[in-house]
Structure formats: C-alpha cells, structure tokens
Design an enzyme around this catalytic site. Structure first.
Site, short mmCIF file in Angstrom:
data_model
loop_
_atom_site.label_atom_id
_atom_site.label_comp_id
_atom_site.label_asym_id
_atom_site.label_seq_id
_atom_site.Cartn_x
_atom_site.Cartn_y
_atom_site.Cartn_z
CG HIS A 165 -22.57 -8.91 -7.34
ND1 HIS A 165 -21.75 -8.69 -8.11
CD2 HIS A 165 -22.07 -9.41 -6.11
CE1 HIS A 165 -20.53 -8.93 -7.97
NE2 HIS A 165 -20.30 -9.33 -6.84
CD GLU A 166 -23.05 -9.98 -2.65
OE1 GLU A 166 -22.43 -10.98 -2.44
OE2 GLU A 166 -22.29 -8.79 -3.06
CG HIS A 198 -20.91 -14.33 -4.88
ND1 HIS A 198 -19.90 -14.73 -5.80
CD2 HIS A 198 -20.71 -12.82 -4.92
CE1 HIS A 198 -19.09 -13.76 -5.98
NE2 HIS A 198 -19.75 -12.35 -5.43
CG HIS A 224 -20.16 -20.42 -7.91
ND1 HIS A 224 -18.95 -19.75 -7.88
CD2 HIS A 224 -19.87 -21.72 -8.18
CE1 HIS A 224 -18.06 -20.37 -8.56
NE2 HIS A 224 -18.42 -21.69 -8.71
#
Length: 701
Positions: A486-487, A490, A493
C-alpha cells in the site's frame, strides 16, 4: 563554535547551519547526520524572513502582472534561496512523526502558531492577491498544466480568505492559528498516551496461545526496558498477535480497553476538549468562507463533489455488505458458544480471537503459517521486483545517503533506461519516537525548472512492521506485506511524478484520488504469480507450497463484509462531525455511537471512544475525507480488473497506468485521468465481484 588549528594558530570557525548551504550529499539528500536541534528554529525564522523578502519582491515588481512574474513557484528560485522554509519544515515535521522527542515536541508547540501566522500573512496579503487576480482574468495562452496551476493558486487564495474583509481576515487568522495548535496537541497527546501503556507479564502461563514469534518479540521488548519476562505494547505488531492468539480473556480485555480508551482519561493527554474545539473551529472557518459546513467546504475540491454523493456511496455499501457482515459475525458467535458453552456472550475483545478460530476451522489458515515465507529482506526484494516487472525500474541501496535512524534504508531508484529516477527511504519498525500506523511522505518533490532540468523526488515510506529478534529475522504477516504494498503504491505515485510544477506533481492530487495507486498495489498481495517471486521459507529456502497459496485465495474474503462496514462506520463518523452547521457541544462518546450506528455490528461499550484517537480526521488531513478509502477502493478494483484481463504483469497496461495516472499528479481532473486509462467511468461492480458480494435484486411492484 568549532575550534581548529591552522599553521599552529587557533582559529575559531562558526559552524554553519546545514539548511543554509548546499547539502553536498548524494542527489542533494537531507544531511540528517549534520542537523542539530538548534538548527531548526534558526532555519524556520530565516525562512520566514526570506519568504517575506520574496513577497515584497513580487508585489513591488513594476512590470504588468503575468503568469511568469506573479505565481510563486520553485522554478523561479533556481539557487534554492527562497525555498528555505519549505526545506526545513519538510524535514522537521516529517521527523516529528517518525523520530520525535521532547525537545522537538516543545519546539513544534512554539513554532506552530508562528508558522500558521506566517502562512496567513502570505495568503491574506491584498497586494499579492490583486496581482494574482489580474493574472487570473487576463493571461497569455497557457498550457493545460499552467491553467490548472493558475486555477489552483487562485482558488487557494480564495479558500484561504482572500475575499474576506479585514474583520473577516482577522477572525480567520484566529481560527486557523488555534486549529493548528489543537491539531498538534491532539497528535502529541495520542503518542504520549500510547507510549505510556504496556502489559508486563512475568508468568509464562499468561502467554497461553501466543505463537513463538509474539513471545520472542515481547521478551525482546522487556529486555530493551531492563525488565524480566515479556512486555506487550499498543504498537500493531505487538497488540495484533496478542488479541488474535491469547487464550487469557481477561488480558485481552485489558489490552482492548487500554487501546480503545486512549486519551479519554482524566490527565493531560485527554483529547475530548481538543476534538470538540477542532470540529467547531473547522465549522467556523467554513462558514466564515461562505459554506454551510466544513464538509461542503472540503468536498468542493474533491471527486465526490458533495456530501450527497458521499452518503450515496455509504448507503450503497451498507445495502450490499451489511447483510453479509451480520452473517459473518453470527458465524463467529456460534463458534464461540460451541467452544465456551451456550451461555457465553462474545465481547469486542473476543472478536479477533474467535474469528481466527473460525478461519482455522474453515480454511486451516493462520498468519503464523505464512510468517516464515515473509522474511523482510525477501519481501523487499519481492516488492521491488514487482515494480521492476511492471515498470522496468530498479533499486540500489546506497549507504552514503544519510538517514535519520539505523532502521531506515536509503535506495537510489533507476528508470527502465538506466537513468536516475528518485531516492527512496524505507523506515520499517516501531519505536518510541514514531507514531503508529503507516504513511508515505517526501523530503523533496519533483518539478521541471525553467532550464528543463527535471528535479527528481526523494520519497519515504514509514511503517510499523514486526521487528527482528535475536532468535529470528523480521518475519511479517500477510497483512504487513499488504501494508508495505500500500505505502509503496503511494511511493510509486511520488517517484513517477513528471510534471512541470511541484505543487501539482506526485501525490498532490485530490484526496479521494490519492489512495488509488496505493490500494491498487494491495491487489498483488494474494496473487500466486507475485508470491512465487519472493515467498520462500527463511530457513529452508523452499517456496510457499501451492496448497498454502490456495488457502490464501480461498480465505481472501474472510470477514471482508465486516471489514467494509468498519471502514464505512469511520466514514460516517467523520461526516457526522463535519456536516454540522451548528456549534458542537454534545458528549463525544454519545455522539459517536449515534453517528455510525447504521454500519455498526455488535456491542458498543460505553467507555470506549474512537474520536479522541482518530488521527486521520483530527490531525491527519482526512477531515470530511475519510470516505476516500472506500471511494478509492472502487477505483482500485475497477483498475485492477484491467490488469486481470490483460495479465497482472502486462507491461503495456502498466505503462498506460504510469503515463495516465502515476506520472500526471494533479495536472488534470482525476476523473479525466482515470477515464484516459480505463476508457470508461468506474463502477462498484468490480469491487463486489472481488469481494464475492451479490446485490439483492429488488422486486418490481
């Protein structure tokens, strides 16, 4: 002051503040090893002075206001002279979350009102807004990105009070300064309260049911505090296994109540007043700016656009998932009564324990079975390898890049063509100075300067994963692997950012879009093809058996409906506070239980309270925005369905995802970016299919 000898003469040389000069580190990374506590305040005050100097330079420019000479952007400052405040603020506040101490907490209390006042001075300066307003009305032909930047800048000033009269601006100053202090105090109270509690056990019989990994970690935690026996804390890697495995019901109750009553006690860390004041301050700010509620103010710049749309999503999810969730809980309760007797009544501190028993009964799957295959260094290789397979990027650890704690690893990231792409920091384990949870942040954003130089980002992920012990390396749960993914989503991104302006790059997007890249990556956590690349037993080197992977797949939707309702309940609570139009003066516990009742399944205890530790909506930027997680889950399921159709490692699809979404930041409306990738609007259907949820067919009358 540094004293050194030159040609037998003693010369006094004043030490330079590292924020005031080029870092002279690999890729100009933050020189954590050279920064001292006293450097921060000096740099803050000098940064404020330089900001004011640049403001005067801009507003006193005799030339006609234009896009190029009015918007305050990083590329106007090639030598970095005027970005001092941003540089020091970035380092200080990142470390305030990841590696704080009493001195930093005290300085934060001192600087917060000064920094908020300065931000107001900039945003409420009439002269600057007049120039920007002229540019907004009359400007040269702009690129799409330039138009978005101009609109964001103009709206930013308006939403910060630029159109208010002098009395209104003064009122806004008071409200925002008080809110910033309340938010900071909330965070500091929560960290101190969480760190203050522990469960110290000295009798081995009290460890009944706990796996060896939990015992070893607790023994190490005790040794670190010079204690005998075993020490359990409220950090996720400690609390999670305890609540799941401990056969000592009374100890589970103690831990559950300790966690769920944080910041409710009659002491300095009580957060009731802070929460009440924050809700009211934000409502007052919104109404001063012409909005009915804080939610109306926030949602104006979100994909959802209004509270009606948010509640429509919640009700759609409740209608689809709640019947399944009720059946899930009923099944757990039946098993508990079967194990403990017909009169047994399940309490909240029993849910994790008995749901685990049910999972074992139905799927013969336990997270401890998976731990040996999720050794941290292997997981790192797997996650990095996934990025390589999808996008062609590679990672190389660089020990010459300074870090702020020995737990942190720093990597250089290279693009498919071998060119330098980014710096990536990974901070893995819990410690006293780190707040709970997991998050991604940046120490340097991305932008392209006027000379065409693409300044690359320095991205960091901070987590609280299981620590190594003297007996074994860090062995993660599947849930922790998914947290890492999940992190890391990010982080991708941020690392793939490729825009002209820093304020529009990377994760600088609307908050109900920012969770798409992160939640998208979680999809890989249970994929056989991905697990095959890194899930090897840390002792034998054997790959995870097919039958174990099959059990992961079969159990992938275990308690999924209950989990959905839990998230929706948090979203309902958030919206209940921030859709208020009148002053909030209710009892927080009572208000909370009424606010989320439509999504709650099971008993609510009178003394427990989520609000006073709900960092996301009180101090984390998700106020009136917690719905974003479910909103983005619809997007991520829909997006991943494209990969499932084309192949989960399909590089052409990955390239489109990178080009259409990951690299574009906030340069266009997020729905335009999504449609460009997907070819259509998202629907909830992919999420329902993934979770095995079938809608009720409404009969026609």
């Amino acid at each position: 002051m540094i004293t050194k000898s030159v040609d037998n003469k003693v010369v006094n040389e004043k030490r330079k503040n590292p924020f005031f000069e080029p870092y002279n580190t690999p890729h100009d990374t933050v020189p954590f090893d050279r920064i001292r506590m006293e450097d921060y305040e000096e740099a803050f005050m000098e940064g404020i002075r330089r900001d004011k100097e640049y403001l005067e330079k801009t507003v006193n420019n005799p030339e006609r206001p234009t896009f190029d000479n009015t918007l305050i952007t990083s590329e106007d400052d090639p030598d970095g002279y005027y970005d001092l405040l941003e540089r020091v603020s970035t380092v200080f506040f990142n470390l305030l979350s990841a590696e704080t101490n009493d001195e930093m907490d005290a300085l934060a209390q001192k600087m917060q009102p000064i920094l908020t006042q300065h931000a107001n001075d900039m945003r409420l300066d009439k002269r600057l807004f007049e120039r920007l307003n002229k540019v907004h009305r009359h400007h040269r032909r702009l690129t799409t990105e330039e138009r978005v930047l101009l609109d964001h800048s103009y709206q930013g000033f308006v939403r910060s009070g630029a159109l208010l009269d002098d009395a209104g601006k003064e009122k806004l100053r008071q409200l925002t300064e008080e809110a910033s202090l309340c938010s900071l105090q909330f965070s500091q109270n929560l960290l101190k309260e969480r760190n203050a509690w522990s469960l110290h056990l000295t009798e081995e019989s009290d460890l009944a049911g706990l796996p060896e990994s939990a015992r070893e970690a607790a023994a190490q935690a005790a040794r670190e505090r010079d204690l005998s026996g075993w020490l359990f804390t409220l950090d996720a890697p400690s609390m999670g296994p305890f609540m799941k495995y401990s056969e000592r019901r009374e100890l589970r109750e103690r831990m559950y109540m300790a966690y769920n009553t944080l910041c409710t006690h009659d002491n300095e860390q009580n957060n009731f007043v802070n929460c009440t004041r924050l809700v009211n301050l934000r409502r007052e700010v919104a109404q001063l700016l012409g909005y009915k509620s804080y939610a109306d103010y926030i949602l104006k710049r979100r994909m959802a656009s209004d509270k009606k749309t948010v509640y429509a999503l919640f009700h759609e999810l409740i209608d689809a998932y709640k019947p399944y969730a009720e059946k899930e809980i009923a099944k757990v309760e039946r098993l508990a009564r079967k194990m403990e007797g017909r009169r047994f009544k399940m309490k909240p501190w029993d849910l994790a324990y008995y749901s685990h028993q049910l999972q074992m009964q139905e799927y013969d799957l336990d997270s401890e079975m998976l731990r040996p295959y999720f050794e941290l260094s292997r997981v790192i290789d797997g996650v990095f390898g996934l990025a390589t397979r999808l996008y062609g990027i590679t990672f190389k650890e660089n020990p010459d890049i300074p870090v702020y704690h020995p737990d942190v690893k720093a990597y250089e990231v290279f693009d498919k063509d071998g060119s330098y792409l980014a710096v990536f920091y990974a901070d893995f384990h819990p410690r006293k100075g780190k707040r709970g949870g997991a998050w991604m942040t940046e120490y340097q954003g991305q932008w392209i300067d006027r000379k065409g130089v693409n300044v690359r980002p320095h991205v960091s992920v901070v987590m609280n994963l299981t620590k190594p012990t003297p007996e074994r390396p860090a062995l993660l749960t599947l849930g922790e692997v998914e947290t890492f993914l999940h992190e890391f989503g990010h982080a991708l991104h941020g690392m793939f950012a490729n825009t002209r302006f820093g304020s529009l790059s990377g994760t600088n997007v609307w908050w109900d879009f920012v969770e798409l890249p992160s939640q998208f990556m979680e999809n890989y956590g249970k994929e056989r093809e991905f697990l095959r690349t890194f899930a090897f037993h840390y002792q034998t080197g054997e790959p995870m058996p097919d039958e174990l992977i099959e059990r992961i797949h079969k159990s992938s939707n275990f308690m999924v409906a209950y989990g959905c309702m839990r998230q929706v309940s948090f979203g309902l609570l958030d919206m209940a506070y921030y859709t208020l139009r009148k002053p909030f003066d209710a009892d927080i516990r009572t208000f909370e239980k009424a606010a989320w009742k439509d999504a709650i399944i099971g008993e609510q205890l009178a003394d427990t309270c989520m609000t006073v530790q709900f960092s996301h909506i009180m101090s984390g930027g998700y106020a009136a925005g917690y719905y974003s997680y479910k909103w983005a889950e619809v997007l991520d399921a829909d997006a991943f369905s494209v990969f499932q159709q084309n192949g989960i490692f399909n590089q052409h699809t990955a390239r489109r995802f990178r080009d259409c979404i990951l690299s574009r930041g906030g340069t266009e409306h997020p729905m335009l970016l999504y449609r460009r990738f997907r070819g259509s609007d998202p629907t909830i259907e992919a999420l329902l299919r993934r979770n095995g949820i079938k809608r009720k067919v409404k009969s026609k009358k």
